[in-house]
Design a protein around this motif. Sequence first.
Motif: not given
Length: 312
Positions: A148-160
Amino acid sequence: MLRPLAALYGSLASARRRRLQARAQRVDAPVIVVGNIAVGGTGKTPLVIWLVEQLRAWGWRPGVVSRGYGARPPRLPCEVLPESDPAECGDEPVLVAQRTGAPVVIAPDRVAACRTLLANGNVDIIVSDDGLQHYRLARDLEIGVVDGARGLGNGALLPAGPLREPPARLRELDLVVVNGDGWSEPGLPLLRMRLQADLLRKLAGEERSDLVAFAGRRVHAVAGIGHPPRFFATLRAAGIEVIEHAFADHHRYRPQDLHFGDALPVLMTEKDAVKCRPFAQAHWWTLPVSAAFDAADADRVQESVALLRTMR
């Protein structure tokens, strides 16, 4: 600059998924997969433990399969017992075996692990821990976990970014569980999970203590998990002054790792404790946590599982 590499990663991952799904193998029991689309800790292990306990209460005989990350077993597939060595079987499988008493088998080949589990145990349903991307194993129910705190980050696939699969993958899942408050997605039904702290337990001995007994005290906090700040925040929320010691996920502890030069209490996660118990000191404690859902969300899980009896 990493976006082109992320696009390449996504193409390769999609091709791999199509190839493995085309030859996915079924086993002789329903399979529930618990996993995530982002790297790092999301709370999968407490959810697996909760699910195993609930399955038993709902009349099933559950077993668990896992890759056994970092394990060095004498053979594969390998049965994991509560007294198994985490260095051989992996910390999370040993923890699941200790907390649930359910049969647990590890192997990188999850199909082989399932077949060993069914051959050797009284099992009629299987929970695959962290198996969302193991597409060679056919599954009957998919549960994804999001922090819940981090969610999906920037929404980009690895490694971005932090994602193993695109965010749209969540809409294909049967259930999406969010660990804690925070992240949400419009139009996506979510279940909210909370991690509740249990009584502290001494690693050496049977003594128990309430977490509030350490309020106002200074402690060394040890966490070798996917997201150590969650553990540190739990202690601080109880009024504890924390000296942070974050280790890599699945860290193989040596006694000298935890010699801090003083007699302050050392508090660690259960996942750390299963590896540190053989050389534990009298002032070392572990904090077990348990997953909890409100009644409506627990009912949704039960309803989804109940359908598995009619699907085969």
